[in-house]
Motif scaffolding. Structure first.
Motif, PDB file in Angstrom:
ATOM      1  N   VAL A   1       8.289  -3.042  10.446  1.00  0.00           N
ATOM      2  CA  VAL A   1       7.188  -2.164  10.015  1.00  0.00           C
ATOM      3  C   VAL A   1       5.913  -2.947   9.742  1.00  0.00           C
ATOM      4  O   VAL A   1       4.810  -2.416   9.896  1.00  0.00           O
ATOM      5  N   GLU A   2       6.049  -4.195   9.323  1.00  0.00           N
ATOM      6  CA  GLU A   2       4.876  -5.020   9.046  1.00  0.00           C
ATOM      7  C   GLU A   2       4.370  -5.705  10.306  1.00  0.00           C
ATOM      8  O   GLU A   2       3.173  -5.811  10.524  1.00  0.00           O
ATOM      9  N   GLU A   3       5.285  -6.148  11.136  1.00  0.00           N
ATOM     10  CA  GLU A   3       4.901  -7.059  12.220  1.00  0.00           C
ATOM     11  C   GLU A   3       4.793  -6.411  13.590  1.00  0.00           C
ATOM     12  O   GLU A   3       4.101  -6.932  14.450  1.00  0.00           O
ATOM     13  N   ASP A   4       5.496  -5.333  13.830  1.00  0.00           N
ATOM     14  CA  ASP A   4       5.668  -4.896  15.213  1.00  0.00           C
ATOM     15  C   ASP A   4       5.314  -3.448  15.476  1.00  0.00           C
ATOM     16  O   ASP A   4       5.710  -2.887  16.488  1.00  0.00           O
ATOM     17  N   GLU A   5       4.605  -2.816  14.555  1.00  0.00           N
ATOM     18  CA  GLU A   5       4.357  -1.393  14.750  1.00  0.00           C
ATOM     19  C   GLU A   5       2.867  -1.054  14.754  1.00  0.00           C
ATOM     20  O   GLU A   5       2.480   0.106  14.611  1.00  0.00           O
ATOM     21  N   CYS A   6       2.042  -2.062  14.918  1.00  0.00           N
ATOM     22  CA  CYS A   6       0.589  -1.850  15.060  1.00  0.00           C
ATOM     23  C   CYS A   6       0.027  -0.969  13.943  1.00  0.00           C
ATOM     24  O   CYS A   6      -0.887  -0.183  14.165  1.00  0.00           O
ATOM     25  N   GLY A   7       0.623  -1.090  12.779  1.00  0.00           N
ATOM     26  CA  GLY A   7       0.091  -0.317  11.663  1.00  0.00           C
ATOM     27  C   GLY A   7       0.543   1.131  11.629  1.00  0.00           C
ATOM     28  O   GLY A   7      -0.086   1.952  10.963  1.00  0.00           O
ATOM     29  N   ALA A   8       1.645   1.448  12.306  1.00  0.00           N
ATOM     30  CA  ALA A   8       2.124   2.835  12.280  1.00  0.00           C
ATOM     31  C   ALA A   8       2.386   3.342  10.861  1.00  0.00           C
ATOM     32  O   ALA A   8       2.027   4.478  10.539  1.00  0.00           O
TER      33      ALA A   8
END
Lengths: 350, 350, 350, 350
Positions: B86-93
């Motif tokens: 959620v922090e690193e791989d979701e482009c701020g989703a």
């Protein structure tokens, strides 16, 4: 007698076969798979738009909301018809994705905005400067929610108004194939040649499991679109299954063939209804949807016989006089059978 | 030798068969199809949670972002590990879906937050009252991005800290099945019995085309979740294709069997690597991922032989000394073959 | 002859004196100063609402947007009149603060929604369940943008419709004092006794430099309101200057006296206009605004004489026939002088 | 002995006089008043920036959040110090105004990011392309929350890193005047000549009731800023009262004089503290804030004597050993008196 929605249909066997073929072995994900390259090439070719950018998502709401958000700032007005899917059926997805843009409703018959009403709405926007939302983007639907079709000239008239004010134009093409075979023109003529900047190119309602392409004829906002897609949770890891569906859909004109079947079924149904005394068509039947009005007694017969469809815009009171005319929506799909149409007409006639 | 990602794998034939069967005939959409009822029942049974609500989406980012947004206000702090997806791989989703919540990073070894660090972070939040973001929700990942697994006791320890402060707990279970077979406990023990309120139950990385279930053990926010899903464009019209995948996944323990195969391959790979002089494991190998460090010369051999994997956390400079140790991530999946593992170990040994 | 806006007026000397007195010495900030306690007590007493919570902000747009956002989810419909300030003059602030709610326009004469139209709009919302935005909140304006006033009975009728559907009611009272002295009732009768849940209680248009109180008659959402205010950048550090203005405003009925002066000037102006042949009133004049229609020739005379006011809703074409009737908005304020009114009427009569 | 906050001070008489003068007669609102023209001219002149655009808002949080949102997309990373006001004291306002950007924390001593750490953080952002948030904007504070000051060279070093990656630079200048008189350079040298693109130019902490200017040295985003300001509810109708304050502030170097007084008081206080055995300074004292550490017994004496200040970063446990060193923050303002400083030092010495 399944006329509830084109979403209620399954998918052709060739699409399932394509999924099975695509499933073989390992593949890069997130759109980097070779099949996506072919989808892009194929759509560029079909649309005579070599510079277009193409992205796949799995739902029409995602396609529309992402396309609009990439072309309209949070303080923008999005001009659409009051019965447009973006206004009525997406639970505020355009507002969510744009960060709070305002949908400004522009009326017109058969769910098509008139150019005059659009011009008036645009001109009225932003008159008080910073106190108002600003002119943002225009979105029209083809085929419309009423089953009518914008001709290339009609698209051009609306897009011309937009462009005269410097506004981008989005087309919600959830039923684009149905519109295209009805209009009898080329994909380019119905889109960018008529002034469309970005198209939601529907697959789901026309025979796919769940794939829509967003085609950006002007690729300037492609990277923004990609970031919005990822951030919205719409970038698939096993993206190859989206690409495979879309490829099989475009192969050998299958997408047009499927749409033609649906439109033809609707035409037969409409012709039959129009011939029944006491029944009438509410909108011109140009694509795969029929809006018809006929007495409650006939509805009772049809529903007793198992016909599936929706009243429109809403369910009537359960009780009422037999001769009260009630309107319904009948949607045909790629797999609507002749006997379903014939059966419907038989029960309608009573 | 495909170790790049479990997302790079295809899907088992039974899943494709299930899609084909599901495709037969018409069906209601949007989750109203009978198959979704069965998915719900099956997951409630598996999780011993008769009151749980279950929703399907197609991506892990959607599952996480929607789950978190339904449990954390816009002004909330979301506690997670700095390497969390959620922090690193979701482009701020998560930030997008929550309306601007703040991810507060809580460290710990092997991508697991420590309860002490979590308690400290929560306690430090909101000290200045209205001037600060407020305590929102805790999210942990199981199996983690480092291939480690939280035991039920570890989940309970973190969830206990959360609950002591009245905070809900989300588990990102993109690799939940891998964690579960590693932990050797029941689904309930690893989730709600340990204090988890909402689970992203992953299917995609473990053999589906693209389906994740979100399980709300407390159904209080189910309607809000549904609205957020629709508004995010994640409600599928032909939802039956999601339900069919998930049903086939859960059938006869298939999801566990697939995860066991992936974990077993990773265990064999890890054991083999640990036995090679000069090579070492960076994290405990508890699920289906191996983080290993070995000399550049061995990497050169492996890549020349066609092995696919990522350096971690990032690609090294292209040139460098042969004996420099470089870390990589090796992901096994349900279809990793013995000969791929053996081949990798052979080239590694040189 | 200043009739452009009540915002164009300055502030009474007593308000400036109060600022000077408040400036003496050090004080806690952010609303913790003792003066804010007095503001809260005074407004609770005036509104006979001992449990109400009270917050100050500096602009009407902030008051409205924060109040609405605290009472309506992102997927909610906000029912308002098409000419409401929240729809027309806030650049989408309600959409921004709510996270993308949808303003649903409910028509009625003189900028007042009719209860029937409101009921219809509410009933039509959410018929398709999760596909639609949901019923959110009702907002009405008193006095309205047309200078009309909702009586307690009219407020109760609208609020009754809202409450029948479980919806909260917001009143935009940027000109609440003008409405109150026109309605001749108590503050409680015009608000919570008639069903209003939250009020934007305007000060700025009625003689303050820039202060509005938001009064939450039901304090359940007070903490959420506070967080939204801070997060929106509307919590003042030197809050005592807001509190001091509001205290001086409420002192000895000054706020009512100021509003009475403005309303009286408007009444004189309206009576005078109605007596001029060829001139007419467009809306009933109940508060401090006059909408009048008279020939272009008279407008030319007035503007040549320096009268300041706006055409409404928009500037006419610069050239046109002398006898063409053009509508304008004339706003009186606490400091409108008799000679301004008399001068206006003299030039109007020609 | 008021050292709690510079926000706890009142305003100089000349500011109140300016409000009174500004209040005379009618004036256009919303920044169209003539005084705003003079503010703009004066700030352009002071900053040697004839092309700059200038806007006024009433709070520092509004200034920062609007400035950052106008320079960073929703998917952007905002680089700031972990103790920055935007991270710690604004309840997520930057996240709210940007639509969910991510604050990325860059450490360094005395609340100043180091250029090396900034470069590393920027380089690490977006490595995985669309999966990550993207590089957005850099924000630094001058004077900092620790009372330290970035010299022009230090600003230039940080801004140089930002510009090397194409990123805009925002300076939170809530205490800009304090920084400027400490740095002994020109306003231009401390801002745009050093690479700053947009400045929050504080007035409130330095003697105004509540006004901050946002100065966009590059006016390209001025219109966007204006729309965001309005939409955020931060455009004042009676804007003349903001403009009047700012004009009086800038007149005859008053803003610098006020800041010099505050800094000088802090310098005296710091020198005195440093001379007390057992007391020490935690940060260099360069502006108007002193962070000091001394035994609990001395704190008890000071508080018994009525000294007002905050422990930092948080209140200690109420009980504890007399000789335990506890850190506090002491803020001087334009109106800190010599006898307050002397009194504090006397009680400290015991």
């Amino acid at each position: 007698m399944h006329f509830a929605s084109d979403n209620g249909s399954g998918v052709p066997g060739q699409i399932l076969d394509a999924l099975a073929r695509a499933s073989d072995g390992h593949a890069p994900g997130y759109g980097a798979e070779p099949a996506m390259e072919r989808v892009r090439d194929r759509l560029r070719e079909l649309f005579e738009a070599p510079g277009a950018e193409v992205f796949l998502v799995a739902t029409g709401t995602a396609a529309n909301a992402l396309a609009i958000a990439s072309h309209c700032p949070p303080w923008g007005a999005v001009y659409c018809h009051p019965q447009a899917h973006v206004e009525e059926d997406e639970c505020g997805a355009p507002e969510f994705y744009t960060g709070g843009a305002k949908l400004v409703l522009v009326d017109g018959p058969h769910t098509k905005m008139t150019p005059g009403a659009l011009a008036q709405a645009i001109t009225a926007t932003g008159r008080a400067g910073v106190h108002n939302v600003q002119r943002g983007a225009v979105t029209l639907t083809n085929a419309t929610e009423a089953g009518s079709v914008h001709s290339p000239a009609e698209v051009a008239a609306l897009a011309g108004v937009a462009r005269a004010h410097g506004l981008p134009v989005h087309m919600d093409g959830a039923r684009f194939a149905n519109a295209l075979v009805a209009a009898g023109c080329s994909p380019a003529e119905l889109t960018w040649k008529a002034g469309v900047d970005v198209l939601s190119f529907g697959g789901t309602k026309n025979g796919l499991l769940g794939v829509e392409a967003v085609i950006l004829f002007d690729p300037a906002r492609a990277w923004e679109f990609e970031l919005r897609r990822k951030r919205g949770g719409h970038l698939f890891s096993k993206h190859r299954y989206l690409a495979a569906q879309m490829l099989a859909f475009l192969e050998q004109g299958r997408w047009l063939e499927l749409a033609r079947a649906a439109n033809a079924a609707a035409a037969r149904l409409a012709a039959g209804i129009a011939a029944v005394p006491g029944a009438s068509l509410v909108h011109p039947v140009e694509a795969n949807m029929v809006f018809a009005s006929f007495p409650r007694a006939a509805h009772r017969r049809l529903q007793a016989a198992g016909a599936k469809y929706y009243f429109w815009p809403a369910d009537p009171a359960p009780e009422g006089p037999d001769d009260e005319a009630l309107t319904c929506r009948l949607v045909c799909s790629w797999c609507t059978r002749d006997d379903e149409v014939a059966g419907f007409l038989r029960h309608l006639a009573g």
